[in-house]
Motif scaffolding. Structure first.
Motif, PDB file in Angstrom:
ATOM      1  N   ALA A 100       0.835  -1.210   0.000  1.00 31.63           N
ATOM      2  CA  ALA A 100       0.000   0.000   0.000  1.00 31.63           C
ATOM      3  C   ALA A 100       0.864   1.252   0.000  1.00 31.63           C
ATOM      4  O   ALA A 100       0.584   2.207  -0.745  1.00 31.63           O
ATOM      5  N   LEU A 101       1.917   1.262   0.812  1.00 28.41           N
ATOM      6  CA  LEU A 101       2.814   2.419   0.842  1.00 28.41           C
ATOM      7  C   LEU A 101       3.529   2.596  -0.492  1.00 28.41           C
ATOM      8  O   LEU A 101       3.676   3.714  -0.987  1.00 28.41           O
ATOM      9  N   LEU A 102       3.969   1.493  -1.050  1.00 23.49           N
ATOM     10  CA  LEU A 102       4.649   1.540  -2.340  1.00 23.49           C
ATOM     11  C   LEU A 102       3.735   2.113  -3.413  1.00 23.49           C
ATOM     12  O   LEU A 102       4.124   3.009  -4.163  1.00 23.49           O
ATOM     13  N   MET A 103       2.513   1.610  -3.495  1.00 22.28           N
ATOM     14  CA  MET A 103       1.574   2.077  -4.513  1.00 22.28           C
ATOM     15  C   MET A 103       1.221   3.552  -4.305  1.00 22.28           C
ATOM     16  O   MET A 103       1.120   4.314  -5.272  1.00 22.28           O
ATOM     17  N   THR A 104       1.073   3.953  -3.067  1.00 23.32           N
ATOM     18  CA  THR A 104       0.798   5.363  -2.770  1.00 23.32           C
ATOM     19  C   THR A 104       1.968   6.239  -3.204  1.00 23.32           C
ATOM     20  O   THR A 104       1.783   7.290  -3.812  1.00 23.32           O
ATOM     21  N   GLY A 105       3.174   5.777  -2.904  1.00 21.14           N
ATOM     22  CA  GLY A 105       4.368   6.523  -3.308  1.00 21.14           C
ATOM     23  C   GLY A 105       4.504   6.617  -4.817  1.00 21.14           C
ATOM     24  O   GLY A 105       4.835   7.674  -5.357  1.00 21.14           O
TER      25      GLY A 105
END
Length: 75
Positions: free
Chosen positions: A33-38
């Protein structure tokens, strides 16, 4: 360190129970989720810079392509 590496370090600090250490399934979901948000934020920044003519079309295409490849790896 790249943005992705920084996100990974953050996720590594907090395990599934919220305690330090460990990466279970919940940690992996949080990492993704953090990766996709970034990646989404990075893509939007590239588009904004291209619209402002602060990036050439060629440079923006290359950057978006790199972002797309990273995103495809994690889907």
């Amino acid at each position: 360190a790249s943005l992705i590496e920084r996100y990974r370090k953050r996720v590594d600090l907090v395990g599934p129970s919220g305690a330090a250490g460990g990466r279970g399934r919940q940690g992996e979901r949080a990492e993704k989720a953090l990766l996709m948000t970034g990646l989404h934020a990075e893509r939007e920044t590239v588009f904004d810079l291209a619209r402002q003519s602060r990036l050439t079309d060629e440079a923006s295409r290359k950057l978006v392509r790199e972002i797309d490849l990273v995103e495809a790896r994690y889907r």
